[in-house]
Write an enzyme that holds these catalytic residues in place. Structure first.
Site, PDB file in Angstrom:
ATOM      1  N   ALA A   1       1.054  -0.876   0.104  1.00 48.12           N
ATOM      2  CA  ALA A   1       0.240   0.066   0.137  1.00 48.12           C
ATOM      3  C   ALA A   1       1.029   1.069  -0.095  1.00 48.12           C
ATOM      4  O   ALA A   1       2.208   1.036   0.133  1.00 48.12           O
ATOM      5  CB  ALA A   1      -1.197   0.128   0.914  1.00 48.12           C
ATOM      6  N   ASN A   2      -0.231   2.615   0.258  1.00 40.15           N
ATOM      7  CA  ASN A   2       1.015   3.637   0.334  1.00 40.15           C
ATOM      8  C   ASN A   2       0.274   4.551   0.660  1.00 40.15           C
ATOM      9  O   ASN A   2      -1.175   4.477   1.458  1.00 40.15           O
ATOM     10  CB  ASN A   2       1.044   4.135  -1.195  1.00 40.15           C
ATOM     11  CG  ASN A   2       0.508   4.835  -1.461  1.00 40.15           C
ATOM     12  OD1 ASN A   2      -0.659   5.472  -2.153  1.00 40.15           O
ATOM     13  ND2 ASN A   2       0.025   3.945  -3.085  1.00 40.15           N
TER      14      ASN A   2
END
Ligand code: PMT
Length: 401
Positions: free
Chosen positions: A205-206
């Protein structure tokens, strides 16, 4: 948009009446002239003084005002818009049936101005066929309905029926009163960070919160556009915005490939993962089996794909999240992805980019013009982005004619 508009704010008797105070404050802050009308029921929940102090005029409550004997027609006739927040089941029923029982229902029946109703009540009442039939009747007559949210209600119950948030109500009012180039345009915005599965429970994810994308969607809707938001996050949905939930880059690409061909504007504010595991494990990877070797592959470049097949007249906007060589890197993405505009943010700078409520950007246009916006809230950045799109359209139109 709201400056100088005369708005009648009707408040009926529900626990959510206190939120009408915030709606009133925001409308006045935006330059509207707010005329408050309270029902007898509303007075059980908030005091007249509170609303009178914040509105542009003192609260009115009665049909029987000796100083001005015909207020029920005057208020409706002179309004640019009437909003009822909260609107109880009783108010909706009276309005749908054409019953004039008090100053507010009289005003609603004596107007040709647009009307926005914001229902709030317990879930059982909201879902009752009689209430839903009244909502359908009002909708069929052109009344705008701001749907209640799901959440905690008075008395501890949880369910659908909570009054929409003040910014959603104000956004709906702005959209109804909007005129100008955005009305009826289809705008597609992406928001949030993609999540690429490693196994059944883990993802790559970010840090994208979606705030910048949602701000752009809210601003476009407030200007009267028909907005679709392709989103990986679960934030309050701005009024008039349709959300298409997605999770991975592949899902985001599929949604955008479907939606973009009919859009006049596409804004890619999402942070798309550049790499994903070639294959996600079916179950949960076991720690006891040691450190896994996760083989990655590049994700599709969604924006470059949209740039390659951009329909005539569409404006395509990308963002560039950079930590160094901001302008050079963004310029290269602008050209490589065939964009009309790129909005570059230095995500290493304090208060800029991921997760913050604020941002600071440099806007680079395909025609070589550029400008910068100092640190400000993300809604203000959204306004500048849409204003710049208007300028690009104007320049393109002038060149073509
Ligand atoms: O969501 P917030 O917390 O509010 O934060 C806002 C933001 C920092 C995410 C936003 O302002 C921003 O910069 N979004 C773009 C992030 C990004 O992925 O930038 P990039 O430079 O890696 O990509 C350039 C452009 O190509 C972007 O428009 C991106 O959406 C797009 N892209 C990137 C990779 C990919 N595989 N497909 C794409 O379409």
């Amino acid at each position: 948009m709201l400056a100088g508009k005369r708005i009648v704010l009707g408040v009926t008797g529900g626990i959510a009446a206190y939120k009408a105070v915030e709606v009133c404050r925001r409308l006045v802050d935006a330059g509207a002239h707010v005329v408050p009308v309270m029902t007898a029921g509303a007075e059980h929940f908030i005091g007249r003084t509170t609303l009178s102090a914040l509105a542009s005029e003192p609260v009115q409550t009665s049909l029987w005002n000796e100083a001005s004997p015909i207020p029920h027609t005057r208020l409706g006739q002179t309004a640019d818009l009437i909003v009822v927040a909260p609107a109880t089941a009783r108010l909706l029923a009276a309005y749908a049936a054409g019953l004039s029982t008090d100053l507010l229902t009289n005003t609603l029946l004596a107007t040709r101005a647009p009307v926005v109703v914001c229902p709030a009540m317990h879930t059982e009442m909201w879902e009752h066929p009689a209430v839903q039939a009244n909502i359908a009747t009002l909708r069929s007559r052109g009344v705008h309905v701001v749907e209640p949210e799901s959440g905690r209600l008075a008395g501890g119950d949880v369910g659908a029926g909570r009054l929409a948030a003040p910014d959603v109500i104000v956004g709906a009012i702005e959209a109804v009163l909007a005129d100008g180039p955005w009305v009826g345009q289809h705008v597609v915005v992406s928001a949030g960070g993609t999540r690429e599965p490693i196994d059944a429970v883990r993802v790559i994810a970010n840090r994208s919160s979606g705030k910048q994308g949602y701000a752009i969607a809210a601003e476009a809707a407030a200007r009267g556009a028909k907005v679709t938001l392709v989103s990986t996050v679960d934030l309050p949905v701005p009024a008039g915005v349709q959300v298409r939930p997605v999770e991975t880059a592949a899902q985001m690409q599929a949604a955008l490939q479907e939606l973009a061909p009919t859009a006049q504007l596409v804004v890619m504010a999402a942070a798309v993962a550049d790499f994903r595991p070639v294959q996600a494990a079916a179950g949960k990877l076991k720690k006891d089996l040691g450190v896994p070797q996760i083989v990655l592959e590049p994700t599709p470049d969604i924006l470059a794909g949209l740039g390659a097949v951009k329909p005539q007249g569409q404006i395509l906007v990308g963002f560039a999240a950079e930590t160094d060589d901001l302008v050079a890197n963004a310029q290269s993405k602008l050209q490589r992805k065939r964009l009309d505009l790129i909005v570059a943010n230095d995500v290493g700078a304090p208060g800029v980019g991921f997760q913050h409520d604020t941002n600071a950007v440099t806007l680079l246009r395909a025609d070589g013009q550029s400008s910068s916006v100092e640190l400000t809230d993300k809604r203000s950045i959204a306004k500048v982005v849409l204003d710049t799109v208007n300028e690009i359209r104007g320049a393109t139109h002038n060149t073509a004619t």
